[in-house]
Design an enzyme around this catalytic site. Structure first.
Site, PDB file in Angstrom:
ATOM      1  N   LYS A 129       0.836  -1.207   0.000  1.00 30.89           N
ATOM      2  CA  LYS A 129       0.000   0.000   0.000  1.00 30.89           C
ATOM      3  C   LYS A 129       0.869   1.254   0.000  1.00 30.89           C
ATOM      4  O   LYS A 129       0.613   2.212  -0.709  1.00 30.89           O
ATOM      5  CB  LYS A 129      -0.924   0.029   1.222  1.00 30.89           C
ATOM      6  CG  LYS A 129      -2.015  -1.006   1.196  1.00 30.89           C
ATOM      7  CD  LYS A 129      -2.998  -0.831   2.345  1.00 30.89           C
ATOM      8  CE  LYS A 129      -2.403  -1.064   3.706  1.00 30.89           C
ATOM      9  NZ  LYS A 129      -1.891  -2.413   3.961  1.00 30.89           N
ATOM     10  N   CYS A 137     -12.362   2.581  16.597  1.00 30.07           N
ATOM     11  CA  CYS A 137     -11.155   1.779  16.463  1.00 30.07           C
ATOM     12  C   CYS A 137     -10.215   1.846  17.643  1.00 30.07           C
ATOM     13  O   CYS A 137      -9.508   0.888  17.906  1.00 30.07           O
ATOM     14  CB  CYS A 137     -10.468   2.063  15.118  1.00 30.07           C
ATOM     15  SG  CYS A 137      -9.181   3.281  15.089  1.00 30.07           S
ATOM     16  N   MET A 138     -10.192   2.945  18.404  1.00 36.43           N
ATOM     17  CA  MET A 138      -9.174   3.055  19.449  1.00 36.43           C
ATOM     18  C   MET A 138      -9.716   3.332  20.845  1.00 36.43           C
ATOM     19  O   MET A 138      -8.946   3.393  21.797  1.00 36.43           O
ATOM     20  CB  MET A 138      -8.201   4.190  19.099  1.00 36.43           C
ATOM     21  CG  MET A 138      -7.356   3.942  17.899  1.00 36.43           C
ATOM     22  SD  MET A 138      -6.616   2.306  17.873  1.00 36.43           S
ATOM     23  CE  MET A 138      -5.812   2.256  19.449  1.00 36.43           C
ATOM     24  N   MET A 185      -7.425  -4.318  16.684  1.00 38.04           N
ATOM     25  CA  MET A 185      -8.892  -4.316  16.716  1.00 38.04           C
ATOM     26  C   MET A 185      -9.507  -5.519  17.416  1.00 38.04           C
ATOM     27  O   MET A 185     -10.618  -5.442  17.912  1.00 38.04           O
ATOM     28  CB  MET A 185      -9.453  -4.215  15.297  1.00 38.04           C
ATOM     29  CG  MET A 185      -9.221  -2.878  14.668  1.00 38.04           C
ATOM     30  SD  MET A 185      -9.671  -1.535  15.758  1.00 38.04           S
ATOM     31  CE  MET A 185      -8.163  -0.646  15.806  1.00 38.04           C
ATOM     32  N   GLY A 187      -4.820   1.701  14.082  1.00 31.41           N
ATOM     33  CA  GLY A 187      -5.177   1.397  12.708  1.00 31.41           C
ATOM     34  C   GLY A 187      -5.120   2.580  11.769  1.00 31.41           C
ATOM     35  O   GLY A 187      -5.066   2.406  10.566  1.00 31.41           O
ATOM     36  N   GLN A 188      -5.142   3.803  12.299  1.00 30.99           N
ATOM     37  CA  GLN A 188      -5.194   4.975  11.431  1.00 30.99           C
ATOM     38  C   GLN A 188      -3.948   5.838  11.636  1.00 30.99           C
ATOM     39  O   GLN A 188      -3.377   5.853  12.722  1.00 30.99           O
ATOM     40  CB  GLN A 188      -6.448   5.798  11.714  1.00 30.99           C
ATOM     41  CG  GLN A 188      -7.741   5.035  11.479  1.00 30.99           C
ATOM     42  CD  GLN A 188      -8.960   5.937  11.560  1.00 30.99           C
ATOM     43  OE1 GLN A 188      -9.263   6.656  10.634  1.00 30.99           O
ATOM     44  NE2 GLN A 188      -9.647   5.914  12.686  1.00 30.99           N
TER      45      GLN A 188
END
Lengths: 89, 772, 217
Positions: free
Chosen positions: B87, B176-177, B361, B398-399
């Protein structure tokens, strides 16, 4: 509807100019080799008459050294069932 | 996009000409990409953090003219040391999708019409004013994201919490967090990991808790593999509910039944105590024991309220609590053999081994997410394996800026850039820095994300501005929230770079600058702040999210709070924001340092980064004179919590007989709105699928690729089956990646959440399967 | 001057030429009626052996890997190439699966090809960067453009050793890509035995601005 592919040699030092010129022309798509002075030209014209006109135009381009056809296809001949594609040679 | 017959013939024609040219001129080449006109072949390389996950790899973007044309890993960045993932290497192609949004659009008589962006901003400001006048300040809301740059989140918080006075600011990082945050706060009193990625270079044992790192954090995973190859004394254990690429690369894969990680973590503590592997010196000095409420619910009803209450206990009480979690009892609940539980305990307990636990997650998207975070900290605290190189309970993100923007800037309803809205001191500090009259900030939190979308559905919220996120793909129990957004008299503004299911419900679409088309900062998982310049210009009228908010704020009359010029606003915002963190516990690096380096870790004190917090050798905030100082809690200790096993909100039954688990794949990032526009990534992973265990598939007579209907009590979706594909779920479980907007799996998922963190559980709900 | 005569030399190449060459090859296999079969056993043996040996095995290259197919797999100079062949659907097995062929190269019977060698075998997680292609279709078209790959033969003087035109990051093992039967013909060296490559070839990145030299006072 003929589709033809050519190998095109530009005049010395005029590859980029020729590439631009070809891409600016109707029915033409050109791509350039990365590491040699060679272009590939694919023409896609609606009929035989336009194709002939286009060929005349191509021959007038100053920055072009030579033009060699490597591929030809005409689906008018194949789909209309008018002969086997050889009769007008 | 289908290739028609004509273009096929044309490409065959070109191919034949190329083949001929190759035979005539050996060594000739025609690259498959279109070439930049007039390119000299000269590239200038500019540093940036990667656009995608929370690892925060340093990339060098190759620029020719005003276009990004190449990527390489930044060898100067300690995160990835010059290596990216697929990616990252193709990330710049995500800027150039054909359907990039370059003009503002406004819904007029039901149809989206292009307008100049200034007109769209006028409309937004007018609509906000009108809504506040009619329905009060708490009827307007901002929903942002962990992909917001730090300045994006900061100006959003300043406008909404400070100037307007509503706490209606949330971000998708709640999805997510949030459990990671509440886990840190309940166990240590301050947010974010004590360790850093350098732990990978020292640890002997890696345990991945429900975390398919090989696909989701591949750069860190390959750093682990490189250590295993180099050092011979490294063991990797995958502890998960599904067999993945991570399981296959690990030395041992241990599978457990969904939700029973709670029980297994307690059983590991039971074994550590039974064998007296407890590090008594550490525990006596630095740990205190607590319990909280039990039977805490699942948040399924509107206006659900919960507040935990901590109660001190002693070690003996904790030991008694663990009696329910002998390896034999837990084997029956979890399906994990007692000997494997003992093996895990022995790894944590062995004083000669350094242990790092990784999770993301699997533990956070959990109706007991806060609890399972606490329980893994319990294990590390009991054996004193924490805050030293290689000993690290490590919560991954995740971000790219879930930490930087959402957790540090505090773009959540209860948070401010420093402290929480409930605390008078925190409000006073914010009002002082923001030059606002005392009492401007509301002391009451309003809605967390799920509650905010429920409020939108009910009509308590009428105006919502969504930036850099795609909730119409990612909200659980999607239909309710999509229907809510589409209701009459709701006004939705969406700032994005491509059309998505979320722009489909918008009344105004603002074209946004993406990633390196603007200046900004991200903050990664290991407390590293990473600055990037505007490297290429944004297309058309696209504008940075920060500047969009500033434009609207000025139209609402807050020029005084948003005075900066477009040339220098990012630097000015950073220096203002930095004032909130002016203490050795959280000091941030100055703008000049950020610009010069490939990421800087905070606390940044006297020109030095802090790699291991709470460790007196590394952390200047330690003042107790001991080796460790857990200064986040009032008792200066880290807290061990007695947290029991409680079942999931919805478990399989006679009718809905499968667990549904959702997640990601290496090629796509989140909802795929960026990565699906990258040819290599889409070609490799063109569509979603449902993974079924081969034996379950055989029982039902399902073959690979067959269309399967997945049905829950909320909705249904039909997609192709994948048997022995990328991953293999255990029997009685199916897995679906959520990147594909064609197969919206969140129509099926459940909006149950952790009552403490309010983070939904996307990993567990009950479904049934039918052949379509 | 009549330009059209000069520059329209239409060469008929491609299929016709190919077909013809196969016909010619097939001819000697058919012996005339009155000559005893296998009378010149040596000759027949040589021919049969020749006939049975694939082109690639004889020439030491399959001729399929050329600079064209090399750049076909890449999105810009230096990007990780796609995987051009089938992999297991899970593609999650042992790293050894990739390294079994791409570690040392050589001839792979299954694919009838010479295998290129990875210049960075120390990186075990192959699928971190390399992915196969399951479809040719795009989700949405792209306006992606990049720069041309470096030219070959950039010698500064006639005949002098050409500089290295690419970054050595992850591509520092010259032997892997520039020697052996898996190497792209256009960039294969004929003096691979002289191992100290950088004795004569220096990094000169056309893609990167040269560092300006300034003298310290």
């Amino acid at each position: 509807m003929p589709v033809l592919a050519y190998i095109v040699t530009p005049r010395s030092g005029e590859k980029n100019k020729l590439l631009k010129e070809l891409n600016a022309m109707q029915h033409c798509e050109a791509l350039s080799a990365d590491n040699a002075d060679i272009l590939i030209l694919v023409t896609d014209t609606p009929d035989k008459e336009t194709e002939k006109q286009l060929e005349k135009q191509l021959n007038k381009i100053e920055s072009m050294e030579s033009l060699s056809m490597t591929f030809g296809y005409n689906d008018e001949l194949q789909y209309k069932g008018e002969g086997d594609g050889h009769e007008d040679r | 996009m289908k290739i028609d017959r004509r273009s096929f013939i044309k490409s065959a024609a070109a191919t034949s000409a190329v083949a001929t040219a190759t035979s005539l001129f050996p060594g000739i080449s025609f690259a498959s990409w279109k070439q930049l006109e007039g390119a000299t072949g000269m590239i200038r390389w500019e540093k940036a953090p990667c656009r995608f996950c929370g690892t925060g790899c340093g990339v060098l973007v190759g620029v020719s003219g005003d276009r990004a044309v190449a990527v390489k890993g930044d060898p100067a960045c300690s995160v990835n040391k010059g290596l990216c993932c697929v990616k990252g290497y193709h990330s710049v192609q995500a800027l150039y999708g054909k359907d990039r949004l370059t003009k503002a659009q406004v819904r007029k008589n039901g149809k989206m019409v292009e307008v100049p962006i200034q007109e769209a901003l006028d409309i937004i400001a007018a609509k906000m004013k009108e809504t506040i006048d009619k329905h009060g300040k708490d009827s307007v809301a901002m929903y942002g994201s962990g992909q917001w740059t730090i300045p994006d989140g900061y100006v959003a918080s300043k406008l909404f919490k400070g100037c307007i006075g509503t706490n209606n600011v949330e971000a998708n990082a709640r999805l997510c967090m949030a459990s990671a945050v509440t886990g840190f706060l309940t166990s240590f009193g301050v947010d974010e990991p004590m360790g850093c990625y350098e732990d990978i270079d020292y640890a002997n044992v890696f345990i991945t808790w429900g975390n398919n790192m090989a696909e989701m954090h591949p750069v860190l995973f390959s750093r682990m593999l490189a250590q295993r190859k180099r050092r011979n004394d490294v063991t990797i254990i995958d502890f998960a509910t599904r067999t993945t690429r991570t399981s296959q690369a690990s030395d041992k894969s241990i599978l457990f039944k969904p939700q029973t990680d709670l029980a297994v973590a307690n059983a590991i503590c039971y074994e550590i105590i039974r064998n007296d592997w407890v590090n008594w010196d550490f525990v006596n000095k630095h740990v205190s024991f607590h319990k909280g409420k039990t039977n805490i619910g699942y948040g399924l009803e509107d206006k659900f309220k919960f507040k935990d209450k901590a109660e001190g206990i002693d070690f003996e009480q904790f030991k008694t609590f663990l009696k329910d979690y002998t390896p034999e009892k837990v084997e029956k609940m979890s399906g994990v053999p007692a000997r494997d539980i003992r093996y895990l305990a022995s790894l944590y307990g062995d004083p000669t081994k350094k242990v790092t636990s990784f999770w993301c997650m699997g533990m956070n998207q959990h109706t007991r997410g806060t609890w399972i975070n606490n329980l893994v900290y319990n294990i590390h605290l009991l054996v004193g394996k924490i805050s030293t190189p290689g000993n690290s309970p490590f919560s991954l993100t995740g971000q790219p800026s879930a930490c930087g923007t959402v957790r540090e800037v505090g773009t959540l309803t209860h948070k401010l850039p420093h402290g929480v809205v409930m605390k008078p001191k925190a409000r006073e500090l914010a009002e002082k820095i923001w030059e606002l009259p005392a009492g401007s900030i509301d002391p009451k939190p309003t809605y967390h994300t799920v509650a905010m979308f429920r409020a939108l559905d009910r009509g308590d919220i009428r105006f919502m501005w969504i930036q850099v996120t795609n909730p119409m793909v990612t909200m659980p129990k999607l239909k309710r929230y999509r229907d809510g957004a589409l209701k009459e008299d709701r006004f939705i503004v969406v700032s994005d770079v491509y059309p998505t299911p979320t722009t489909d419900v918008a009344d105004v679409i603002l074209p946004a600058a993406m990633w390196v088309e603007q200046e900004g900062m991200f903050g990664n998982s290991e407390r590293r702040t990473q600055h990037f310049d505007e490297i290429v210009p944004p297309p058309g009228e696209a504008m940075s999210d920060t500047w969009q908010i500033i434009e609207v704020a000025r139209r609402l009359g807050f020029e005084k709070q948003f005075p900066w010029s477009q040339e220098e606003y990012i630097g000015k915002i950073w220096e203002e924001y930095r004032r909130f963190h002016d203490s050795p516990k959280h000091n941030m690096a100055p703008y000049k340092v950020l610009k010069a380096r490939s990421g800087v870790q905070w606390p940044f004190v006297n020109g030095k980064e802090t790699r291991w917090r709470f460790n007196a050798k590394h952390d200047p905030a330690c003042t107790s004179g001991e080796d460790f100082h857990f200064y986040g809690k009032k008792d200066n200790r880290a807290w061990i919590w007695a947290r029991p096993y409680e079942p999931a909100a919805e478990s399989p039954d006679q009718e809905y007989n499968f667990w549904l688990n959702t997640g990601r794949v290496i090629e796509h990032w989140h909802t795929g709105s960026m990565t699906r526009r990258v040819p290599v990534l889409h070609n490799a992973m063109p569509s979603a699928y449902v993974e079924i265990n081969p034996e379950d598939a055989a029982d039902m007579g399902i073959v690979n690729g067959e269309m399967i209907k997945i049905i829950s009590r909320r909705g249904e979706v039909t997609m192709p089956a994948s048997i022995n594909g990328r991953g293999v779920p255990t029997r009685g479980q199916v897995f679906v990646p959520f990147f594909d907007e064609k197969y919206l799996i969140n129509e099926v998922t459940l909006d149950a959440f952790c009552p403490i963190s309010k983070q939904p559980d996307y990993k567990k709900c009950a479904v049934k399967l039918e052949k379509a | 001057m009549n330009r059209s005569e000069r520059n329209t030399s239409r060469i008929k190449l491609g299929f016709a030429a190919f077909c013809l060459s196969w016909v010619l090859l097939a001819l000697p296999a058919v012996a005339a009626d009155n000559i005893p079969y296998g009378f010149d056993s040596g000759g027949e043996k040589i021919f049969t052996r020749y006939n049975e040996t694939p082109f690639s095995a004889m020439s030491g290259t399959d001729g399929r890997r050329n600079l064209n197919s090399f750049y076909e797999l890449r999105q810009y100079p230096g990007s990780p190439p796609r995987i051009p062949h089938k992999v297991f659907p899970s593609f999650s097995g042992e790293q050894a699966d990739c390294i079994a062929c791409h570690g040392r190269g050589g001839y792979d019977v299954e694919q009838d090809t010479y295998v290129p060698v990875t210049p960075h075998p120390e990186n075990e997680l192959c699928y971190q960067c390399h992915v196969p292609k399951l479809t040719d279709e795009l989700f949405v078209g792209t306006n992606w453009l990049s720069i041309p790959p470096p030219k070959l033969g950039n010698s500064q003087l006639g005949g002098s050793p050409p500089p290295i035109p690419h970054s050595l990051q992850l591509r520092g093992d010259c032997i892997a890509c520039h020697t052996g039967s898996g190497a792209v013909a256009g960039i294969r060296v004929d003096h691979g035995s002289r191992g100290n490559c950088r004795q004569c070839h220096v990094e000169f990145l056309a893609t990167e601005p040269a560092l300006e030299f300034t003298r310290n006072k």
